[in-house]
Motif scaffolding. Sequence first.
Motif, short mmCIF file in Angstrom:
data_model
loop_
_atom_site.label_atom_id
_atom_site.label_comp_id
_atom_site.label_asym_id
_atom_site.label_seq_id
_atom_site.Cartn_x
_atom_site.Cartn_y
_atom_site.Cartn_z
N ASN A 71 -2.27 6.81 -15.01
CA ASN A 71 -1.68 5.52 -14.85
C ASN A 71 -1.58 5.07 -13.67
O ASN A 71 -1.51 5.76 -12.35
N THR A 72 -1.55 3.67 -13.03
CA THR A 72 -1.47 3.08 -12.10
C THR A 72 -0.02 2.72 -12.05
O THR A 72 0.56 2.03 -12.83
N SER A 73 0.72 3.08 -10.83
CA SER A 73 2.15 3.18 -10.82
C SER A 73 2.45 2.56 -9.23
O SER A 73 1.65 2.54 -8.44
N LEU A 121 0.94 -1.22 -0.07
CA LEU A 121 0.11 -0.12 0.19
C LEU A 121 1.01 1.25 -0.03
O LEU A 121 0.63 2.11 -0.84
N CYS A 122 1.93 1.10 0.82
CA CYS A 122 2.77 2.23 0.50
C CYS A 122 3.34 2.64 -0.56
O CYS A 122 3.83 4.04 -1.02
N SER A 123 3.87 1.61 -1.13
CA SER A 123 4.46 1.48 -2.67
C SER A 123 3.63 2.05 -3.73
O SER A 123 3.88 2.90 -4.38
N VAL A 124 2.32 2.04 -3.62
CA VAL A 124 1.35 2.30 -4.59
C VAL A 124 1.08 3.88 -4.02
O VAL A 124 0.83 4.72 -4.97
N TRP A 125 0.72 4.17 -2.87
CA TRP A 125 0.33 5.66 -2.34
C TRP A 125 1.52 6.50 -2.76
O TRP A 125 1.20 7.67 -2.77
#
Length: 516
Positions: free
Chosen positions: A367-369, A271-275
């Motif tokens: 984009n989803t990163s 979750l941290c890597s996405v946010w």
Amino acid sequence: MRDLYSFIIWILSYQIITGQDPPREQYNISCHKVRETCMQDPSKSVPRCIENYMRRCSMIRTRTPVEGYYTRDMSDSRPMLETEEGIIVHISSEALQKSRTKEKMNSNLIVSLVNKTFFVTNSSPEVVYGDNVLGVWLGVKEISNLSEPVQLRFINSNQNENVSCVYWHLDQNGNGYWSTEGCSTNVTNNEFVCSCNHISFFAVLINPKIPEEIHIVRLNYISYVGSALSIVFTATVVIMFLCQRKKHSENSIIIHAQLAGSLFLLHVLFLCSVWFSDRSDQVCTTLGLLLHWCLLATFSWTAIEGFHLYLLLVRVFNIYFKRYMLKISLVAWGVPTVTVMICGIIGKYTSVYGKYAIHEEKEKSSNTSICWITTQTVISYITVNGYLGLVMLFNTVMLAVVLVKMHKLRSQDVQIKLNKKRLWKDWVSLLGLCCVLGVPWSLAFFTRVPLNLPVLYMFTVLNSFQGVFLFLWFLTLTCKARKEEFVPSKGTLNVSFQSTEEHITTNVVSNMIQKK
């Protein structure tokens, strides 16, 4: 004056390296040599280099055919070209009209096959049909927005219907991505027919990742909700394990606690890597490294679960090892640590961790990163795919051993065999083992089969909610263990708290003792 002229030529030549259009003085290169010239320096954008040169290169006839290079004068009545590989290019009359200039009324059609390794995005590698990408050029103009599209026909050798015709969209920096915009796909038994309203680099993608953006949104929500719940439930599992450890010190309990802890860290870092993927490069690099470490640690503890199950089912009586927990803990946490340290050292020379685009369909779209491994080559395949494959292979074998042991036990004892309630409990135990051994992770190897969309949903649901499943499995075992403390079953060893593996093992051992 001559020195000034040379200096200007040098300045313009530098633009070629930076990805801009080459100067007029550099257009004397032969068209059949463009591909090899641009491939000499693969660190630069090879597609951009080829695109720049092919529009204004010199049409020099060669005595011997050049492999992967074809040309045809479009002045005849048949505006088409067929390659030796069986690819047919049909040029529409509108495209011919747009390609004409005042200086030259007839255009030459150039078709070149370029190795697909030069067309790699920052996201996961696309499955390109065949080994090459088809480059098509017609004159010096950029031809687009055709009402009468050009047509490309690829041989359908494997009868795969889950394909999509795409073109390579080049940006100003020389990078690019595959896009279906302006191209339609028609699949027959013998051919993939691509109809596009422009001319560019073309390819056929077998089984594109997800064709519709709505699935990306749904999968993201499932991942976020599942990970958030897994964080809560794995934290609860760890606390419950620690409370049980005050009274009991079985190795299985400690192993399960370590697995739950690694899952907790994995979902938190995910979750941290996405946010925080849009933060600074240093932050994203750190998060990508930590996420890689947590994922490998989770794989390691699932492998330890399989190894411990091997000791209980195969070794049975000879399972004592000096400082057993210390050794397996060093392996399970140490292997991921050493791996990411090596990747971090490599990262000083080549960027290993950073912003990784999961979904990038159209330019200027959202984009989803995620902060993850950016170089999807040897590092990703060995440390993630290869390591997961070995773990899943070993744990699958252990599940097969469990099934064989249970079958033998049931075939020897008629009373237990006829007890449907007991059989149902055995299957529940097997489902719990599948969760503990990380069997749902094996679905990652099946996301590119023709039915990849349902598999992606299954993979996302099962692995995102793995912490929830682990909690339910542990809660069931706890209730079962407490019940057996008061009502010990006949033919089994009376134990205060046991994992699923130990329940199965003690049943087998007790039955063997009674038979003797």
